[in-house]
Motif scaffolding. Sequence first.
Motif, PDB file in Angstrom:
ATOM      1  N   TYR A  61      68.758  27.678  32.873  1.00 17.89           N
ATOM      2  CA  TYR A  61      68.497  26.268  32.573  1.00 17.89           C
ATOM      3  C   TYR A  61      68.201  25.560  33.885  1.00 17.89           C
ATOM      4  O   TYR A  61      69.057  25.438  34.765  1.00 17.89           O
ATOM      5  CB  TYR A  61      69.674  25.609  31.869  1.00 17.89           C
ATOM      6  CG  TYR A  61      69.407  24.162  31.524  1.00 17.89           C
ATOM      7  CD1 TYR A  61      68.631  23.822  30.417  1.00 17.89           C
ATOM      8  CD2 TYR A  61      69.916  23.134  32.323  1.00 17.89           C
ATOM      9  CE1 TYR A  61      68.366  22.495  30.109  1.00 17.89           C
ATOM     10  CE2 TYR A  61      69.659  21.806  32.027  1.00 17.89           C
ATOM     11  CZ  TYR A  61      68.875  21.498  30.919  1.00 17.89           C
ATOM     12  OH  TYR A  61      68.607  20.187  30.617  1.00 17.89           O
ATOM     13  N   LYS A  62      66.981  25.091  34.026  1.00 14.64           N
ATOM     14  CA  LYS A  62      66.502  24.498  35.279  1.00 14.64           C
ATOM     15  C   LYS A  62      67.043  23.086  35.464  1.00 14.64           C
ATOM     16  O   LYS A  62      66.854  22.213  34.614  1.00 14.64           O
ATOM     17  CB  LYS A  62      64.976  24.499  35.289  1.00 14.64           C
ATOM     18  CG  LYS A  62      64.352  24.223  36.630  1.00 14.64           C
ATOM     19  CD  LYS A  62      62.842  24.420  36.547  1.00 14.64           C
ATOM     20  CE  LYS A  62      62.180  24.189  37.894  1.00 14.64           C
ATOM     21  NZ  LYS A  62      60.716  24.380  37.812  1.00 14.64           N
ATOM     22  N   VAL A  63      67.706  22.879  36.591  1.00 14.11           N
ATOM     23  CA  VAL A  63      68.229  21.559  36.922  1.00 14.11           C
ATOM     24  C   VAL A  63      67.181  20.743  37.679  1.00 14.11           C
ATOM     25  O   VAL A  63      66.945  19.573  37.390  1.00 14.11           O
ATOM     26  CB  VAL A  63      69.517  21.682  37.753  1.00 14.11           C
ATOM     27  CG1 VAL A  63      70.038  20.296  38.155  1.00 14.11           C
ATOM     28  CG2 VAL A  63      70.580  22.449  36.983  1.00 14.11           C
ATOM     29  N   ASP A  64      66.564  21.396  38.677  1.00 13.46           N
ATOM     30  CA  ASP A  64      65.478  20.778  39.441  1.00 13.46           C
ATOM     31  C   ASP A  64      64.571  21.893  39.945  1.00 13.46           C
ATOM     32  O   ASP A  64      64.665  23.031  39.476  1.00 13.46           O
ATOM     33  CB  ASP A  64      66.015  19.908  40.592  1.00 13.46           C
ATOM     34  CG  ASP A  64      67.002  20.652  41.475  1.00 13.46           C
ATOM     35  OD1 ASP A  64      66.789  21.870  41.712  1.00 13.46           O
ATOM     36  OD2 ASP A  64      67.978  20.039  41.944  1.00 13.46           O
ATOM     37  N   ASP A  65      63.708  21.589  40.906  1.00 10.85           N
ATOM     38  CA  ASP A  65      62.753  22.588  41.387  1.00 10.85           C
ATOM     39  C   ASP A  65      63.419  23.769  42.086  1.00 10.85           C
ATOM     40  O   ASP A  65      62.827  24.845  42.198  1.00 10.85           O
ATOM     41  CB  ASP A  65      61.748  21.944  42.354  1.00 10.85           C
ATOM     42  CG  ASP A  65      60.778  21.030  41.626  1.00 10.85           C
ATOM     43  OD1 ASP A  65      60.638  21.180  40.395  1.00 10.85           O
ATOM     44  OD2 ASP A  65      60.170  20.163  42.295  1.00 10.85           O
ATOM     45  N   LYS A  66      64.638  23.588  42.547  1.00  7.68           N
ATOM     46  CA  LYS A  66      65.295  24.660  43.306  1.00  7.68           C
ATOM     47  C   LYS A  66      66.523  25.252  42.617  1.00  7.68           C
ATOM     48  O   LYS A  66      66.914  26.386  42.917  1.00  7.68           O
ATOM     49  CB  LYS A  66      65.696  24.142  44.688  1.00  7.68           C
ATOM     50  CG  LYS A  66      64.514  23.828  45.586  1.00  7.68           C
ATOM     51  CD  LYS A  66      64.978  23.465  46.987  1.00  7.68           C
ATOM     52  CE  LYS A  66      63.782  23.253  47.920  1.00  7.68           C
ATOM     53  NZ  LYS A  66      64.218  22.932  49.304  1.00  7.68           N
ATOM     54  N   GLY A  67      67.161  24.527  41.728  1.00  5.26           N
ATOM     55  CA  GLY A  67      68.416  24.996  41.153  1.00  5.26           C
ATOM     56  C   GLY A  67      68.377  25.221  39.652  1.00  5.26           C
ATOM     57  O   GLY A  67      67.687  24.500  38.924  1.00  5.26           O
ATOM     58  N   SER A  68      69.144  26.216  39.196  1.00  6.20           N
ATOM     59  CA  SER A  68      69.242  26.523  37.764  1.00  6.20           C
ATOM     60  C   SER A  68      70.628  27.070  37.453  1.00  6.20           C
ATOM     61  O   SER A  68      71.212  27.822  38.256  1.00  6.20           O
ATOM     62  CB  SER A  68      68.199  27.569  37.340  1.00  6.20           C
ATOM     63  OG  SER A  68      66.894  27.145  37.617  1.00  6.20           O
ATOM     64  N   PHE A  69      71.152  26.705  36.290  1.00 13.43           N
ATOM     65  CA  PHE A  69      72.345  27.358  35.766  1.00 13.43           C
ATOM     66  C   PHE A  69      71.918  28.657  35.078  1.00 13.43           C
ATOM     67  O   PHE A  69      70.880  28.705  34.397  1.00 13.43           O
ATOM     68  CB  PHE A  69      73.078  26.457  34.776  1.00 13.43           C
ATOM     69  CG  PHE A  69      73.779  25.298  35.419  1.00 13.43           C
ATOM     70  CD1 PHE A  69      74.930  25.501  36.166  1.00 13.43           C
ATOM     71  CD2 PHE A  69      73.294  24.002  35.283  1.00 13.43           C
ATOM     72  CE1 PHE A  69      75.582  24.431  36.774  1.00 13.43           C
ATOM     73  CE2 PHE A  69      73.932  22.931  35.879  1.00 13.43           C
ATOM     74  CZ  PHE A  69      75.082  23.149  36.626  1.00 13.43           C
ATOM     75  N   VAL A  70      72.712  29.710  35.264  1.00 16.62           N
ATOM     76  CA  VAL A  70      72.390  31.018  34.688  1.00 16.62           C
ATOM     77  C   VAL A  70      73.549  31.471  33.808  1.00 16.62           C
ATOM     78  O   VAL A  70      74.717  31.451  34.228  1.00 16.62           O
ATOM     79  CB  VAL A  70      72.138  32.069  35.788  1.00 16.62           C
ATOM     80  CG1 VAL A  70      71.778  33.415  35.156  1.00 16.62           C
ATOM     81  CG2 VAL A  70      71.034  31.615  36.725  1.00 16.62           C
ATOM     82  N   PHE A  71      73.241  31.904  32.587  1.00 18.71           N
ATOM     83  CA  PHE A  71      74.221  32.473  31.670  1.00 18.71           C
ATOM     84  C   PHE A  71      73.666  33.816  31.193  1.00 18.71           C
ATOM     85  O   PHE A  71      72.514  33.896  30.744  1.00 18.71           O
ATOM     86  CB  PHE A  71      74.473  31.549  30.476  1.00 18.71           C
ATOM     87  CG  PHE A  71      74.875  30.159  30.869  1.00 18.71           C
ATOM     88  CD1 PHE A  71      76.195  29.861  31.142  1.00 18.71           C
ATOM     89  CD2 PHE A  71      73.919  29.157  31.004  1.00 18.71           C
ATOM     90  CE1 PHE A  71      76.567  28.585  31.522  1.00 18.71           C
ATOM     91  CE2 PHE A  71      74.273  27.877  31.379  1.00 18.71           C
ATOM     92  CZ  PHE A  71      75.608  27.587  31.644  1.00 18.71           C
TER      93      PHE A  71
END
Length: 333
Positions: A272-282
């Motif tokens: 799940y992309k938070v912004d251009d650089k960060g994402s939550f991963v499950f």
Amino acid sequence: MKIKKYFLILFFSLFGTYLFSIDFSVDLTPHLGINYGSLKEELIADINHKNETVSLLDWPMNNILFTGLSADFIINNNISFILCGDYKIPFNYSCGLMKDYDWMNFYSTGTDELNRYSQHENKLKNAYSFDAELGYLFNIKERIQIKPSCSINYDYTKLTSYNGYRQYADKIGVRNNNDIYAKWTSDIPKKDLSGKKIISYEMSNLFAGFGLQLNATITQKLNLEFSEDILAALSSQSKDTHHQRKITDYENYFLFDFANKLAFITQLSIKYKVDDKGSFVFGSSFFYSSAKGLMYAKPVLKIDYDWILQDNKIKETFKLFKIYAGYSYVFKK
């Protein structure tokens, strides 16, 4: 010497120019998760030209926390090189009851009634894994990619059982130079083994294989990844140590060698992309391996002697399911 010096300067200049000319990014993902699984150790004997399971140790591996870090190096948006390491945290608590079954009468009467049973607290002493994967991303459609890959995987696990009890049926006769035992029943008196170390099992594997991954962009913020890997063992050995056998017993240490072990890994993850650089991963994965191998033994009084090949064979089956969560951060050049 001057020619060599100029050559090195030219080489590093060209290499540096190449690095600055390519698209390059690193996707770092620390993660934390939990494992559920089992390891089964079967002793197989040739009884009247038929393979029979004469002993079974069932090692559960439940509620084991693990942590890890993966780094995905992407070059020119299509070459992927991944390094990943996981460490299972060996808290001092039971991850299940290790159960030990013996069918002793196969050797004497040829019958399959259970004769011995014991159960003990299973504890994880150490476990870790390392993976390296090289793949290439192909764009199939606007939002779909596939990535064939090759990989090398190493894993190590050590389990030890403690405490518990055992129930051994009485000896009632002899046939074919082997003892005959009564059938096991749940009302046989339990011998308490509190405070004792019972059995340890160590497993190490080095695998190499191939995989295929499907990447699908569901929305601008949601990405799905599914992969399947098939691995063959380059080296696979396990050790079994029976701590409570008498010092005069012939077999206390066992070595199992698996030349033809195969493993299968299925993985599913959601980003799940938070912004251009960060994402939550499950994510989740399921690991399965099974193989028959050679069995060697060593007596406790001759610990420095070579391993002695046994007539019996061993079968090892390992299943491990894990779920995890993490946060992915992309560093771009």
